[in-house]
Design a protein around this motif. Structure first.
Motif, PDB file in Angstrom:
ATOM      1  N   UNK A  20       0.837  -1.205   0.000  1.00  0.00           N
ATOM      2  CA  UNK A  20       0.000   0.000   0.000  1.00  0.00           C
ATOM      3  C   UNK A  20       0.873   1.257   0.000  1.00  0.00           C
ATOM      4  N   UNK A  21       0.512   2.189  -0.878  1.00  0.00           N
ATOM      5  CA  UNK A  21       1.301   3.416  -1.031  1.00  0.00           C
ATOM      6  C   UNK A  21       0.363   4.580  -1.315  1.00  0.00           C
ATOM      7  N   UNK A  22       0.921   5.764  -1.360  1.00  0.00           N
ATOM      8  CA  UNK A  22       0.123   6.975  -1.590  1.00  0.00           C
ATOM      9  C   UNK A  22       0.774   7.838  -2.668  1.00  0.00           C
ATOM     10  N   UNK A  23      -0.073   8.570  -3.399  1.00  0.00           N
ATOM     11  CA  UNK A  23       0.472   9.633  -4.274  1.00  0.00           C
ATOM     12  C   UNK A  23       0.254  10.942  -3.517  1.00  0.00           C
ATOM     13  N   UNK A  24       1.339  11.463  -2.985  1.00  0.00           N
ATOM     14  CA  UNK A  24       1.244  12.682  -2.175  1.00  0.00           C
ATOM     15  C   UNK A  24       1.405  13.897  -3.085  1.00  0.00           C
ATOM     16  N   UNK A  25       0.584  14.911  -2.841  1.00  0.00           N
ATOM     17  CA  UNK A  25       0.688  16.152  -3.619  1.00  0.00           C
ATOM     18  C   UNK A  25      -0.410  16.311  -4.649  1.00  0.00           C
ATOM     19  N   UNK A  26      -1.225  15.280  -4.827  1.00  0.00           N
ATOM     20  CA  UNK A  26      -2.331  15.400  -5.787  1.00  0.00           C
ATOM     21  C   UNK A  26      -3.362  16.376  -5.210  1.00  0.00           C
TER      22      UNK A  26
END
Lengths: 161, 190
Positions: A120-126
């Motif tokens: 599990x990961x995230x796209x940060x800054x969207x």
């Protein structure tokens, strides 16, 4: 080989890939709607899965992502693949504000109903939905989508975008 | 041409479409006007109807019905997609904005675009139509209701690999102006 779970907050290598679940109302005939990449309600940042956590080949990696999902994937939903480094560069170079996205690890512990999900990961800054900044960025991200798209549920053939 | 989503049975294919399947253009069982393509009346009196000319006439009379048929097909596809999106809205527990749908319908009526957009339902309940080609050029329109549209236009500059990108919110007629100015209207008309 036994892998150790990645550290929360560390960056996904530029050469690696993520998969994002796209709901059926955000995809039609292989065309993806950029809104599918914006954070869903109750998400701080769009959730994704780090593909390289799972052993190649690609089909096995996709199957691995399907096996750990905590969403109820719709039969007509899709798993969409992005390369971390290429997407970050493309958005930075083409967004008028030079927005820098980060693909970061966010491994989830197991709970009573779900197994642990180290991918599990995230796209940060969207940007957040319905903001002027989001309008352009979501479609820049879609430009980076790699084909084919994968069915969110197994046993349906991949779609060529 | 627009079909009411709630009454798909109201659809009837456009009459000229029948001509498309009747190359001879005569002797068919339909109403009399089917048997007399308009172009025949435009021939000068001394022109003989050679096989070549007849072939040309068939093509000319067939063009419009073919386009009408395409538009009818597109209307049916859009209608089906909208029904699908309404069901998905229920499943995902997101709204489906009738105001947004009304704006989309108005755009179809006013522009008469030929190219079928991909249609999506955003989490806020608004419809988004997206026309896209292989060169990554696009027109993305989110129908916000009250005649306002959020637009995202990607258009490659002529003779370069450079992509011009425009995004904003404006009234419907102004958005059509933005599309024209950016030279992207070809995406709407195929």
């Amino acid at each position: 080989m036994i892998k150790t779970a990645p550290q929360k907050g560390s960056s996904i290598p530029d050469d690696d890939h993520i998969l994002r679940y796209i709901r059926p109302r955000h995809v039609e005939n292989g065309i993806v709607n950029g809104d599918g990449f914006l954070a869903r309600p109750r998400e701080d940042a769009p959730s994704v899965n780090w593909l390289e956590w799972f052993e190649p080949p690609l089909e096995n990696q996709v199957a691995g992502v399907r096996s750990v999902t905590r969403l109820t994937n719709a039969k007509l939903g899709h798993l969409v693949r992005l390369n971390a480094g290429q997407t970050t560069r493309y958005v930075r170079e083409n967004d008028p504000n030079g927005l820098t996205l980060s693909f970061v690890h966010d491994p989830l512990d197991g709970d009573g109903t779900h197994p642990p999900d180290p991918s599990h990961s995230l796209i940060v800054g969207v940007p957040v939905q319905d903001t002027p900044e989001a309008a352009l960025v979501r479609d820049l991200i879609v430009d980076c989508v790699l084909t084919p798209l994968f069915p969110a549920v197994a046993s349906i053939r991949p779609v060529k975008a | 041409m627009w079909l009411d989503v709630s009454s798909p049975t109201a659809f009837a294919p456009p009459r000229p479409a029948i001509l498309y399947y009747d190359p001879a253009g005569r002797g068919c069982a339909g109403p009399a006007h089917y048997a007399h393509p308009r172009r025949l009346g435009q021939l000068s009196p001394n022109t003989s109807a050679s096989t070549e000319l007849v072939g040309e006439l068939r093509l000319q009379t067939g063009e419009r019905p073919a386009r009408d048929l395409d538009k009818a097909r597109m209307a049916v596809e859009i209608s089906k997609r909208l029904q699908f999106l309404k069901i998905e809205a229920e499943i995902d527990c997101v709204p489906f904005s009738e105001a947004s749908l009304a704006d989309f319908r108005a755009l179809i009526r006013e522009t008469g675009f030929h190219a079928r957009p991909s249609l999506f339902l955003n989490d806020n309940g608004n419809l988004r139509a997206l026309w896209k080609n292989d060169r990554r050029e696009q027109i993305g329109l989110q129908f916000l209701g009250d005649g306002n549209i959020q637009f995202v236009i990607f258009k490659q500059r002529k003779g370069t690999l450079c992509m011009a990108r425009v995004a904003g919110i404006d009234a419907k007629d102004k958005v059509l102006g933005h599309i024209k100015v950016s030279g992207a209207e070809g995406l709407l008309f195929g």
